[in-house]
Design a protein around this motif. Structure first.
Motif, PDB file in Angstrom:
ATOM      1  N   UNK A 184      -3.819  -6.929 -63.553  1.00 38.04           N
ATOM      2  CA  UNK A 184      -2.423  -6.734 -63.165  1.00 38.04           C
ATOM      3  C   UNK A 184      -1.821  -7.935 -62.453  1.00 38.04           C
ATOM      4  N   UNK A 185      -2.653  -8.827 -61.932  1.00 38.80           N
ATOM      5  CA  UNK A 185      -2.131  -9.972 -61.190  1.00 38.80           C
ATOM      6  C   UNK A 185      -2.329 -11.284 -61.948  1.00 38.80           C
ATOM      7  N   UNK A 186      -2.599 -11.188 -63.238  1.00 37.26           N
ATOM      8  CA  UNK A 186      -2.769 -12.397 -64.048  1.00 37.26           C
ATOM      9  C   UNK A 186      -1.496 -13.241 -63.980  1.00 37.26           C
ATOM     10  N   UNK A 187      -1.662 -14.525 -63.752  1.00 36.53           N
ATOM     11  CA  UNK A 187      -0.520 -15.444 -63.657  1.00 36.53           C
ATOM     12  C   UNK A 187       0.095 -15.528 -62.272  1.00 36.53           C
ATOM     13  N   UNK A 188      -0.360 -14.688 -61.340  1.00 37.18           N
ATOM     14  CA  UNK A 188       0.183 -14.718 -59.976  1.00 37.18           C
ATOM     15  C   UNK A 188      -0.600 -15.700 -59.095  1.00 37.18           C
ATOM     16  N   UNK A 223      -8.522  -9.876 -55.428  1.00 28.93           N
ATOM     17  CA  UNK A 223      -7.331 -10.486 -56.026  1.00 28.93           C
ATOM     18  C   UNK A 223      -7.734 -11.296 -57.251  1.00 28.93           C
ATOM     19  N   UNK A 224      -8.803 -12.086 -57.100  1.00 33.96           N
ATOM     20  CA  UNK A 224      -9.273 -12.909 -58.215  1.00 33.96           C
ATOM     21  C   UNK A 224      -9.748 -12.043 -59.376  1.00 33.96           C
ATOM     22  N   UNK A 225     -10.436 -10.939 -59.071  1.00 29.63           N
ATOM     23  CA  UNK A 225     -10.882 -10.038 -60.132  1.00 29.63           C
ATOM     24  C   UNK A 225      -9.702  -9.436 -60.888  1.00 29.63           C
ATOM     25  N   UNK A 392      -4.336  -2.409 -54.745  1.00 27.07           N
ATOM     26  CA  UNK A 392      -3.729  -1.391 -55.615  1.00 27.07           C
ATOM     27  C   UNK A 392      -2.337  -1.011 -55.114  1.00 27.07           C
ATOM     28  N   UNK A 393      -2.173  -0.952 -53.794  1.00 30.10           N
ATOM     29  CA  UNK A 393      -0.851  -0.634 -53.222  1.00 30.10           C
ATOM     30  C   UNK A 393       0.136  -1.768 -53.498  1.00 30.10           C
ATOM     31  N   UNK A 394      -0.308  -3.007 -53.348  1.00 25.69           N
ATOM     32  CA  UNK A 394       0.550  -4.157 -53.643  1.00 25.69           C
ATOM     33  C   UNK A 394       1.000  -4.104 -55.101  1.00 25.69           C
ATOM     34  N   UNK A 395       0.046  -3.878 -56.005  1.00 25.77           N
ATOM     35  CA  UNK A 395       0.374  -3.827 -57.445  1.00 25.77           C
ATOM     36  C   UNK A 395       1.359  -2.702 -57.731  1.00 25.77           C
ATOM     37  N   UNK A 396       1.130  -1.562 -57.115  1.00 25.67           N
ATOM     38  CA  UNK A 396       2.004  -0.403 -57.336  1.00 25.67           C
ATOM     39  C   UNK A 396       3.429  -0.708 -56.870  1.00 25.67           C
TER      40      UNK A 396
END
Length: 400
Positions: A184-188, A223-225, A392-396
């Motif tokens: 979900x954080x690819x490219x961030x 985060x890296x995962x 998970x909360x950040x992504x949400x």
């Protein structure tokens, strides 16, 4: 489903080793390429020939290949794999993994691995529930490893309880979930601060705090995962990084951390400020060690640069910032005030009044508060699992 995925399967000495044959078969059937590493005692329970036949690769068990004098290169094995799975993982191997012991090929490969590692414990009930085993599992989770919990049932001793290795089908599901998980954080680009800062009094003394950096390092790893490129700005800490997406920048003082964060922040999408930065520093640092000449010593302290407030002022549209609040009183009010004063999107609150939370522990108990004062409360968990809850909360919130 697993076509082209490269998986190392570690097999330890356990009656559950027979299940490893079924796991190899399932992985190969799904299209994975599997290489098996056995400990010496594992061959007492299942033959290398069985696992070699099923995996279609030679089984590795020694540093030197039989009759050839050639080296089985544990570094190459560790770099080769997309995922390492140790199933069954014995109490002995778990203890060695947790404390960095390295007396066989499996452990050497584990210490060299750059990929995620899953462990599926298998042992008798009393061994599984012993405080040392539970502590070792907690340490391994803290390193970023994933534990596939043992199941409940009849054990080899005749006792009934938790300790049975998860069934191969269950482990396969976990492996599929890992490879199928959308990053979900690819490219961030993510900036994370971790650990304490040390403010020099003289060349040998400093003002500091008890922060270990465990929380920040766990956040960086997860985060890296999730696909992010991470800049981890760390004060003095014994923690280490083991992911290629993490760039570690070591600093000592609050001023050094401030300067580094200000330099990296403009190009980041997300900043998570988990470091325990000193609020004050000595107004003057002695050039030489201060000698004990008088009965008292007065230090003049001045405020350090407020990293969170400064980044809050530099924050642009589209940037997302998360702060931490470690409180001892009026916890919720203080955390809510911090969200406003530092321009955070979320704040993670933990209290020293909660047993097992705060500095030095492998666990933490948090609440996460947003700008609308919505509060999410979480139970006491390992810091690795707390990191997952925060991310998970950040992504949400970002994708809401």
């Amino acid at each position: 489903m697993l076509q082209g995925k490269k998986i190392i399967l570690g097999v330890c000495g356990s009656i559950a080793a027979y299940k490893s044959a079924f796991l190899v078969r399932l992985l190969v059937k799904e299209g994975a390429e599997v290489k098996v590493i056995m400990t010496a005692s594992a061959s007492d329970f299942i033959t290398p020939l069985t696992l070699s036949t099923l995996s279609k690769h030679p089984v590795y068990s020694r540093f030197i290949k039989d009759d050839t004098g050639q080296w089985n290169n544990h570094v190459d094995l560790g770099l080769w794999a997309d995922l390492m799975v140790i199933a069954p993982a014995s109490a002995n191997t778990l203890a060695k993994m947790a404390h960095g012991l390295c007396d066989n090929l499996l452990l050497a490969t584990y210490l060299s691995a750059k990929c995620p590692v899953y462990v599926a414990p298998a042992m008798d009930l009393d061994m599984y529930t012993h405080p040392s085993t539970l502590g070792n599992l907690s340490i391994l989770r803290g390193y970023g490893n994933t534990v596939v919990d043992a199941g409940h049932g009849e054990l080899a001793s005749g006792l009934v309880g938790q300790g049975r290795m998860a069934e191969p089908e269950e482990i396969l599901k976990e492996i599929k979930r890992f490879f199928n998980k959308k990053k979900a954080l690819a490219g961030k680009k993510v900036l994370i601060t971790a650990g304490p800062t040390y403010e020099a009094i003289d060349p040998v003394r400093f003002i500091g705090n008890h922060s270990s950096g465990k929380m920040g390092y766990a956040l960086a790893h997860h985060m890296a995962l999730n696909g992010a490129q991470v800049i981890l700005v760390s004060g003095p800490s014994q923690q280490s990084v083991n992911h290629e997406n993490i760039e570690l920048v070591k600093v000592t003082s609050a001023q050094e951390m401030y300067d580094t964060c200000v330099r990296y922040f403009p190009d980041t999408d997300i900043a998570v400020l988990s470091a325990a930065v000193a609020d004050y520093k000595p107004a003057h640092t002695a050039d030489q060690k201060i000698k004990k000449k008088t009965n008292s010593l007065t230090l003049e302290l001045v405020k350090t640069q407020d990293i969170a407030a400064s980044l809050g002022k530099l924050k642009k549209n589209g940037q997302f910032t998360v702060g931490f609040a470690l409180e001892t009183e009026n916890e919720l009010d203080n955390a809510q005030n911090k969200i406003k004063s530092k321009n955070f999107d979320l704040i993670v609150l933990n209290s020293l009044n909660d047993k097992g939370a705060g500095f030095g522990h492998d666990t933490n108990k948090i609440s996460i508060i947003d700008k609308q004062n919505n509060v999410r409360n979480f139970e006491l968990k390992s810091k690795a699992d707390v990191a997952k809850d925060i991310i998970n909360t950040i992504i949400e919130v970002i994708h809401a």
